[in-house]
Write a protein that holds these residues in place. Structure first.
Motif, mmCIF file in Angstrom:
data_model
loop_
_atom_site.group_PDB
_atom_site.id
_atom_site.type_symbol
_atom_site.label_atom_id
_atom_site.label_comp_id
_atom_site.label_asym_id
_atom_site.label_seq_id
_atom_site.Cartn_x
_atom_site.Cartn_y
_atom_site.Cartn_z
ATOM 1 N N MET A 230 0.843 -1.199 0.000
ATOM 2 C CA MET A 230 0.000 0.000 0.000
ATOM 3 C C MET A 230 0.880 1.251 0.000
ATOM 4 O O MET A 230 1.855 1.338 0.746
ATOM 5 C CB MET A 230 -0.916 0.005 1.231
ATOM 6 C CG MET A 230 -1.855 1.198 1.313
ATOM 7 S SD MET A 230 -2.913 1.154 2.779
ATOM 8 C CE MET A 230 -3.879 -0.319 2.405
ATOM 9 N N ALA A 231 0.572 2.215 -0.833
ATOM 10 C CA ALA A 231 1.359 3.439 -0.919
ATOM 11 C C ALA A 231 1.228 4.242 0.374
ATOM 12 O O ALA A 231 0.167 4.293 0.998
ATOM 13 C CB ALA A 231 0.892 4.271 -2.106
ATOM 14 N N TYR A 232 2.319 4.880 0.771
ATOM 15 C CA TYR A 232 2.310 5.691 1.982
ATOM 16 C C TYR A 232 1.501 6.965 1.755
ATOM 17 O O TYR A 232 1.714 7.689 0.781
ATOM 18 C CB TYR A 232 3.738 6.066 2.371
ATOM 19 C CG TYR A 232 3.814 7.019 3.548
ATOM 20 C CD1 TYR A 232 3.755 6.545 4.848
ATOM 21 C CD2 TYR A 232 3.931 8.390 3.344
ATOM 22 C CE1 TYR A 232 3.812 7.403 5.924
ATOM 23 C CE2 TYR A 232 3.990 9.262 4.424
ATOM 24 C CZ TYR A 232 3.931 8.769 5.702
ATOM 25 O OH TYR A 232 3.985 9.629 6.772
ATOM 26 N N THR B 230 13.501 3.241 7.066
ATOM 27 C CA THR B 230 12.063 2.990 7.172
ATOM 28 C C THR B 230 11.463 3.996 8.146
ATOM 29 O O THR B 230 11.967 4.164 9.261
ATOM 30 C CB THR B 230 11.773 1.562 7.663
ATOM 31 O OG1 THR B 230 12.300 0.628 6.727
ATOM 32 C CG2 THR B 230 10.278 1.332 7.808
ATOM 33 N N ILE B 231 10.396 4.666 7.723
ATOM 34 C CA ILE B 231 9.700 5.651 8.548
ATOM 35 C C ILE B 231 8.334 5.078 8.925
ATOM 36 O O ILE B 231 7.540 4.735 8.043
ATOM 37 C CB ILE B 231 9.513 6.976 7.792
ATOM 38 C CG1 ILE B 231 10.858 7.564 7.381
ATOM 39 C CG2 ILE B 231 8.716 7.973 8.632
ATOM 40 C CD1 ILE B 231 10.747 8.724 6.398
ATOM 41 N N THR B 232 8.076 4.963 10.213
ATOM 42 C CA THR B 232 6.778 4.499 10.686
ATOM 43 C C THR B 232 6.127 5.622 11.479
ATOM 44 O O THR B 232 6.676 6.094 12.475
ATOM 45 C CB THR B 232 6.918 3.243 11.565
ATOM 46 O OG1 THR B 232 7.554 2.209 10.808
ATOM 47 C CG2 THR B 232 5.547 2.755 12.028
ATOM 48 N N LYS B 233 4.962 6.050 11.026
ATOM 49 C CA LYS B 233 4.216 7.146 11.650
ATOM 50 C C LYS B 233 3.012 6.578 12.384
ATOM 51 O O LYS B 233 2.272 5.772 11.834
ATOM 52 C CB LYS B 233 3.747 8.140 10.576
ATOM 53 C CG LYS B 233 2.887 9.286 11.090
ATOM 54 C CD LYS B 233 2.433 10.186 9.943
ATOM 55 C CE LYS B 233 1.587 11.354 10.429
ATOM 56 N NZ LYS B 233 1.165 12.232 9.314
ATOM 57 N N VAL B 234 2.825 7.025 13.619
ATOM 58 C CA VAL B 234 1.683 6.569 14.405
ATOM 59 C C VAL B 234 1.101 7.760 15.149
ATOM 60 O O VAL B 234 1.829 8.684 15.540
ATOM 61 C CB VAL B 234 2.103 5.439 15.384
ATOM 62 C CG1 VAL B 234 3.107 5.941 16.405
ATOM 63 C CG2 VAL B 234 0.901 4.812 16.055
ATOM 64 N N VAL C 218 3.527 3.229 7.137
ATOM 65 C CA VAL C 218 4.932 2.856 6.977
ATOM 66 C C VAL C 218 5.421 3.284 5.598
ATOM 67 O O VAL C 218 4.778 3.001 4.585
ATOM 68 C CB VAL C 218 5.128 1.339 7.162
ATOM 69 C CG1 VAL C 218 6.602 0.966 6.983
ATOM 70 C CG2 VAL C 218 4.622 0.893 8.537
ATOM 71 N N ARG C 219 6.580 3.950 5.598
ATOM 72 C CA ARG C 219 7.197 4.397 4.346
ATOM 73 C C ARG C 219 8.593 3.790 4.254
ATOM 74 O O ARG C 219 9.442 4.018 5.123
ATOM 75 C CB ARG C 219 7.286 5.922 4.305
ATOM 76 C CG ARG C 219 7.760 6.462 2.970
ATOM 77 C CD ARG C 219 7.588 7.970 2.917
ATOM 78 N NE ARG C 219 7.523 8.443 1.555
ATOM 79 C CZ ARG C 219 7.218 9.684 1.201
ATOM 80 N NH1 ARG C 219 6.952 10.595 2.135
ATOM 81 N NH2 ARG C 219 7.168 10.030 -0.071
#
Length: 217
Positions: free
Chosen positions: A1-3, A22-26, A15-16
């Motif tokens: 799935m695209a970020y 790797t960048i994980t945004k929450v 997640v990117r």
């Protein structure tokens, strides 16, 4: 799935995957704060930007690989509620700009403008943006294989700079720093990740700079 960068409190992270990072945004509650977990893909080392709240959830995100560093973008409480627990459980070093260090609940190491913070083989440049707080910072990752990535805390959002409590001097300091240290230095494709809400690019926001300056917030 695209970020997309779209996250909600209690919802799944976004997640990117970059070539080296790797960048994980929450989003964590109750104030819909963004926290960002950065992971070096070659070494596995991890860095967290803003242990804002919900420490157990952040620790689950961090997982068994541990955490080397937590950077707090500024001293406002909603950005460090989870800091003490995350640091105690992981042994991570805590970093904040020197001008905001007194506002945090634990002892920290301090940052200054131009410092480099490493996460494995990846380097993040510290950019001091005075105005929202005395020691607010952004973190810049210049991807060697792609676009720049900028983590702006509460100093820059889609639609304007951060809150300066209607103080003209603080607003002038912040809009000047945002314009000269970010927009004047970085290309339109720079993707930025704010402390709350959705991401954007500098190019999408650049045409609005004169409007922001004229309105005074």
């Amino acid at each position: 799935m695209a970020y997309s960068g779209d996250v909600t409190p209690g919802g799944p992270p976004a997640v990117r995957e970059l070539d080296r990072l790797t960048i994980t945004k929450v989003s964590v509650g109750p104030m819909d704060n963004n926290a960002y977990l950065l992971r070096c893909r070659s070494t596995g080392e991890q860095l967290l930007i803003d242990a804002a709240n919900e420490a157990p959830r952040l620790l689950e995100l961090i997982g068994d690989d541990g955490l080397r560093t937590v950077v707090t973008t500024h001293q406002h409480m909603d950005h460090w509620v989870g800091l003490a627990e995350v640091v105690a459980r992981t042994g991570a070093r805590a970093l904040v700009h020197a001008d905001d260090a007194a506002g945090l609940p634990i002892e920290t190491q301090t940052l200054t403008d131009g410092d480099i913070v490493s996460v494995g083989d990846c380097a993040l440049e510290v950019i001091h943006l005075k105005g929202h707080t005395p020691g607010s910072v952004a973190l810049l990752y210049r991807d060697p294989e792609g676009i720049p990535h900028l983590f702006t805390g509460d100093s820059l959002f889609p639609g304007g700079v951060g809150n300066t409590d209607q103080d003209p001097e603080r607003f002038a300091a912040l809009i000047d720093d945002v314009e000269h240290k970010l927009f004047d230095r970085l290309p339109d494709e720079t993707w930025f990740y704010p402390g709350h809400g959705r991401d954007s690019t500098l190019g999408a926001q650049r045409p609005q700079l004169p409007e922001w300056r004229a309105r005074g917030w």
